[in-house]
Scaffold this motif. Structure first.
Motif, PDB file in Angstrom:
ATOM      1  N   VAL A  92      45.363  45.587  34.964  1.00  0.00           N
ATOM      2  CA  VAL A  92      46.124  44.497  35.578  1.00  0.00           C
ATOM      3  C   VAL A  92      47.219  44.017  34.628  1.00  0.00           C
ATOM      4  O   VAL A  92      47.045  44.030  33.406  1.00  0.00           O
ATOM      5  N   GLY A  93      48.349  43.589  35.178  1.00  0.00           N
ATOM      6  CA  GLY A  93      49.433  43.047  34.363  1.00  0.00           C
ATOM      7  C   GLY A  93      49.084  41.701  33.771  1.00  0.00           C
ATOM      8  O   GLY A  93      48.069  41.082  34.114  1.00  0.00           O
ATOM      9  N   GLY A  94      49.938  41.247  32.865  1.00  0.00           N
ATOM     10  CA  GLY A  94      49.671  40.011  32.148  1.00  0.00           C
ATOM     11  C   GLY A  94      49.940  38.759  32.938  1.00  0.00           C
ATOM     12  O   GLY A  94      50.733  38.751  33.883  1.00  0.00           O
ATOM     13  N   ASP A  95      49.256  37.687  32.564  1.00  0.00           N
ATOM     14  CA  ASP A  95      49.448  36.356  33.134  1.00  0.00           C
ATOM     15  C   ASP A  95      49.099  36.327  34.624  1.00  0.00           C
ATOM     16  O   ASP A  95      48.518  37.268  35.158  1.00  0.00           O
ATOM     17  N   VAL A  96      49.454  35.245  35.286  1.00  0.00           N
ATOM     18  CA  VAL A  96      49.080  35.058  36.691  1.00  0.00           C
ATOM     19  C   VAL A  96      49.822  36.033  37.593  1.00  0.00           C
ATOM     20  O   VAL A  96      49.267  36.558  38.561  1.00  0.00           O
ATOM     21  N   ARG A  97      51.086  36.294  37.276  1.00  0.00           N
ATOM     22  CA  ARG A  97      51.868  37.215  38.107  1.00  0.00           C
ATOM     23  C   ARG A  97      51.209  38.589  38.152  1.00  0.00           C
ATOM     24  O   ARG A  97      51.165  39.240  39.198  1.00  0.00           O
ATOM     25  N   GLY A  98      50.687  39.043  37.023  1.00  0.00           N
ATOM     26  CA  GLY A  98      50.010  40.327  37.004  1.00  0.00           C
ATOM     27  C   GLY A  98      48.757  40.332  37.860  1.00  0.00           C
ATOM     28  O   GLY A  98      48.426  41.334  38.486  1.00  0.00           O
ATOM     29  N   GLY A  99      48.069  39.192  37.897  1.00  0.00           N
ATOM     30  CA  GLY A  99      46.861  39.104  38.700  1.00  0.00           C
ATOM     31  C   GLY A  99      47.104  39.199  40.190  1.00  0.00           C
ATOM     32  O   GLY A  99      46.190  39.519  40.957  1.00  0.00           O
ATOM     33  N   MET A 100      48.344  38.953  40.610  1.00  0.00           N
ATOM     34  CA  MET A 100      48.665  39.022  42.044  1.00  0.00           C
ATOM     35  C   MET A 100      48.403  40.401  42.627  1.00  0.00           C
ATOM     36  O   MET A 100      48.163  40.545  43.823  1.00  0.00           O
ATOM     37  N   ALA A 101      48.448  41.429  41.783  1.00  0.00           N
ATOM     38  CA  ALA A 101      48.219  42.792  42.276  1.00  0.00           C
ATOM     39  C   ALA A 101      46.820  42.960  42.853  1.00  0.00           C
ATOM     40  O   ALA A 101      46.584  43.835  43.690  1.00  0.00           O
ATOM     41  N   LEU A 102      45.867  42.129  42.404  1.00  0.00           N
ATOM     42  CA  LEU A 102      44.494  42.252  42.895  1.00  0.00           C
ATOM     43  C   LEU A 102      44.282  41.567  44.234  1.00  0.00           C
ATOM     44  O   LEU A 102      43.274  41.816  44.903  1.00  0.00           O
ATOM     45  N   THR A 103      45.233  40.728  44.624  1.00  0.00           N
ATOM     46  CA  THR A 103      45.053  39.932  45.845  1.00  0.00           C
ATOM     47  C   THR A 103      44.782  40.802  47.058  1.00  0.00           C
ATOM     48  O   THR A 103      43.881  40.519  47.869  1.00  0.00           O
TER      49      THR A 103
END
Length: 256
Positions: free
Chosen positions: A118-129
């Motif tokens: 997963v990418g860094g920070d909150v923006r990276g976490g969006m990929a898991l949504t």
């Protein structure tokens, strides 16, 4: 004994196999955290340990924030080691916003373990949504890296904010913490201890277990070696962390 000599006499692979057995792991695993916190290093260390145990491993690159210092850079080398690697098709994987492969969804319920980079920070976490409903159904171990030397996670308040935002954005619960206090080659055991103190504070405040504290392989061997008494620090197991994501000027150079 120098750190290099200590490493030659230290079976870190066996240590990591033992450490991995301390916890229950879902078939799917993701590691989140601040940009530059060591997420990909931890993901690859964990994946490599399961691979050495004889399990089939798929690594999916879902980093939508940064095309560098991530799994896609090492895709061919990882395949040569025996991993199955999922990246965006063709040259799309090098784009600023790479498209995620549909193979990721098909792999979530598969027989192999799936590791999501997963990418860094909150923006990276969006990929898991987009994968959250299926991941909830199949089960996921979602780990958060706490690096006491990164500005985004150098206080309890900042860690709590990142934790809350990641859970809100992804729709997934973070199930464990990893302490990764490092200053590259300058890291000392005092730095590791400082990182553990902050990570333990976060663990208690958030009600999430702190699984391991990372220590560079050579430093681990020089300090811990075969001593069971020194294999933990403040009650936290010390993981000999292998550098698997190198900086541009380190590539092709043997670290002595």
């Amino acid at each position: 004994m120098s750190r290099v000599d200590a490493l030659k006499h230290c079976d870190v692979a066996l240590v990591r196999k033992r450490l991995i057995g301390l916890h229950f792991w879902e078939r799917n695993l993701a590691v989140g955290g601040a940009l530059g916190s060591g997420k990909s290093e931890w993901l690859l260390n964990l994946a490599h340990t399961f691979l050495q145990k004889g399990e089939g491993i798929r690594i999916a690159d879902v980093d939508i924030t940064n095309p560098y210092f991530c799994v896609r850079e090492r895709a061919e080398a990882l395949r040569a080691e025996g991993f199955q690697v999922i990246t965006s098709p063709g040259n799309a994987r090098w784009g600023d916003a790479p498209a995620l492969s549909p193979e990721v969804s098909r792999s979530i319920g598969g027989s192999d373990r799936l590791f999501l980079d997963v990418g860094g920070d909150v923006r990276g976490g969006m990929a898991l949504t987009q994968f959250a409903p299926l991941l909830k159904k199949e089960g996921i171990t979602f780990l958060l890296v706490v690096n006491a030397f990164r500005p985004q996670t150098n206080t309890l308040q900042k860690i709590a904010v990142l934790h809350a935002e990641l859970e809100m954005v992804t729709g997934l619960k973070i199930t464990g913490l990893l302490s990764n206090a490092h200053c590259l080659g300058e890291t000392t055991m005092e730095d590791v201890a400082k990182g553990i103190d902050l990570a333990k504070e976060a663990s208690e405040a958030l009600g999430i277990p702190l699984l391991y504290a990372g220590v560079a392989e050579a430093l681990w061997c020089a300090v811990v070696g075969s001593s069971e008494e020194r294999a933990t620090l403040a009650g936290v197991p010390l993981w000999p962390l292998e550098r698997r994501i190198l900086l541009p000027w380190e590539r092709g150079v043997v670290d002595a």
